[in-house]
Scaffold this active site. Structure first.
Site, PDB file in Angstrom:
ATOM      1  N   TYR A   1      62.967  37.683  67.262  1.00 26.48           N
ATOM      2  CA  TYR A   1      63.731  36.621  67.312  1.00 26.48           C
ATOM      3  C   TYR A   1      65.079  36.709  68.341  1.00 26.48           C
ATOM      4  O   TYR A   1      65.929  35.895  68.288  1.00 26.48           O
ATOM      5  CB  TYR A   1      64.267  36.226  66.025  1.00 26.48           C
ATOM      6  CG  TYR A   1      63.317  36.030  64.942  1.00 26.48           C
ATOM      7  CD1 TYR A   1      62.352  34.949  65.001  1.00 26.48           C
ATOM      8  CD2 TYR A   1      62.981  36.985  63.869  1.00 26.48           C
ATOM      9  CE1 TYR A   1      61.284  34.607  64.365  1.00 26.48           C
ATOM     10  CE2 TYR A   1      61.859  36.834  63.200  1.00 26.48           C
ATOM     11  CZ  TYR A   1      61.040  35.807  63.238  1.00 26.48           C
ATOM     12  OH  TYR A   1      59.968  35.424  62.447  1.00 26.48           O
TER      13      TYR A   1
ATOM     14  N   ARG B   1      50.037  33.584  60.306  1.00 30.67           N
ATOM     15  CA  ARG B   1      51.156  33.048  61.036  1.00 30.67           C
ATOM     16  C   ARG B   1      50.456  31.919  62.129  1.00 30.67           C
ATOM     17  O   ARG B   1      51.079  30.876  62.638  1.00 30.67           O
ATOM     18  CB  ARG B   1      52.199  33.682  61.512  1.00 30.67           C
ATOM     19  CG  ARG B   1      53.109  34.455  60.835  1.00 30.67           C
ATOM     20  CD  ARG B   1      53.942  35.110  61.430  1.00 30.67           C
ATOM     21  NE  ARG B   1      54.919  36.208  60.893  1.00 30.67           N
ATOM     22  CZ  ARG B   1      55.774  35.930  59.881  1.00 30.67           C
ATOM     23  NH1 ARG B   1      56.203  34.783  59.430  1.00 30.67           N
ATOM     24  NH2 ARG B   1      56.294  37.156  59.425  1.00 30.67           N
TER      25      ARG B   1
ATOM     26  N   ASP C   1      54.036  17.145  53.422  1.00 36.53           N
ATOM     27  CA  ASP C   1      54.272  15.916  52.656  1.00 36.53           C
ATOM     28  C   ASP C   1      55.407  15.067  52.952  1.00 36.53           C
ATOM     29  O   ASP C   1      55.323  13.917  53.034  1.00 36.53           O
ATOM     30  CB  ASP C   1      53.330  15.760  51.401  1.00 36.53           C
ATOM     31  CG  ASP C   1      52.188  16.175  51.374  1.00 36.53           C
ATOM     32  OD1 ASP C   1      51.283  16.179  52.437  1.00 36.53           O
ATOM     33  OD2 ASP C   1      51.478  16.610  50.122  1.00 36.53           O
TER      34      ASP C   1
ATOM     35  N   HIS D   1      59.525  26.876  67.220  1.00 40.83           N
ATOM     36  CA  HIS D   1      59.674  28.477  66.526  1.00 40.83           C
ATOM     37  C   HIS D   1      60.078  29.151  67.611  1.00 40.83           C
ATOM     38  O   HIS D   1      59.609  29.034  68.908  1.00 40.83           O
ATOM     39  CB  HIS D   1      58.000  28.821  66.134  1.00 40.83           C
ATOM     40  CG  HIS D   1      57.417  28.095  64.998  1.00 40.83           C
ATOM     41  ND1 HIS D   1      57.977  28.386  63.688  1.00 40.83           N
ATOM     42  CD2 HIS D   1      56.555  26.877  65.192  1.00 40.83           C
ATOM     43  CE1 HIS D   1      57.307  27.290  63.095  1.00 40.83           C
ATOM     44  NE2 HIS D   1      56.493  26.571  63.857  1.00 40.83           N
TER      45      HIS D   1
ATOM     46  N   SER E   1      59.454  32.449  68.024  1.00 37.31           N
ATOM     47  CA  SER E   1      58.596  33.340  68.226  1.00 37.31           C
ATOM     48  C   SER E   1      57.238  32.805  68.694  1.00 37.31           C
ATOM     49  O   SER E   1      57.182  31.623  68.023  1.00 37.31           O
ATOM     50  CB  SER E   1      58.279  34.448  67.236  1.00 37.31           C
ATOM     51  OG  SER E   1      57.646  34.000  66.052  1.00 37.31           O
TER      52      SER E   1
END
Length: 149
Positions: free
Chosen positions: A22, A111, A87, A100, A102
């Site tokens: 990150y 993932r 939902d 994201h 990464s």
């Protein structure tokens, strides 16, 4: 134009967790960059982060009431299993862009799957903070295209 940026579980720890994945940028610094880009693009950017799934769902419900123009979301680990978040997002009538820091497809097998991807207009992953910035540009472009009709 109002864009809501949602950050999920553990993302308040950017800058402190796993810099290999990150980097060292903090969530506050990401928010600052999004605000600056939003101003350039003519968008007001709102930010929300929570480590509590129910709070996130309630904020998404409020986005529906507020009729936000688009949502940019990094749901963190919820991406991979939270049908409740998925939902709630499905209720929205606006474009959803999944981001994201990464590359989730190059990490641990759990993932690789996103329960959000099927309702998002697109997914941007693996570019660090640029994933957010590209996501914001995409969201603004989607809103502008819809308005141009």
């Amino acid at each position: 134009m109002n864009i809501l940026v949602l950050n999920g579980i553990n993302l308040n720890m950017f800058g402190k967790r796993d810099p290999k994945q990150y980097g060292t940028i903090t969530l506050a610094q990401i928010d600052e960059q999004l605000d600056a880009l939003g101003a350039e693009l003519g968008a007001t950017v709102q930010h929300f982060q929570s480590n509590h799934e129910g709070e996130m769902a309630e904020r998404i419900h409020q986005a529906h009431v507020d009729n936000v123009d688009a949502v940019l979301i990094n749901a963190g680990a919820w991406t991979h299993y939270s049908y409740g978040i998925r939902d709630a997002l499905a209720i929205l009538k606006c474009p959803i862009v999944e981001v994201h820091m990464s590359n989730i497809h190059a990490r641990e097998p759990f993932r690789h799957h996103s329960v959000i991807a099927e309702i998002a207009r697109g997914q941007i992953a693996g570019f660090g903070v640029d994933s957010y910035l590209m996501g914001l540009r995409a969201a603004v472009n989607l809103v502008n295209a819809a308005k141009a009709g």
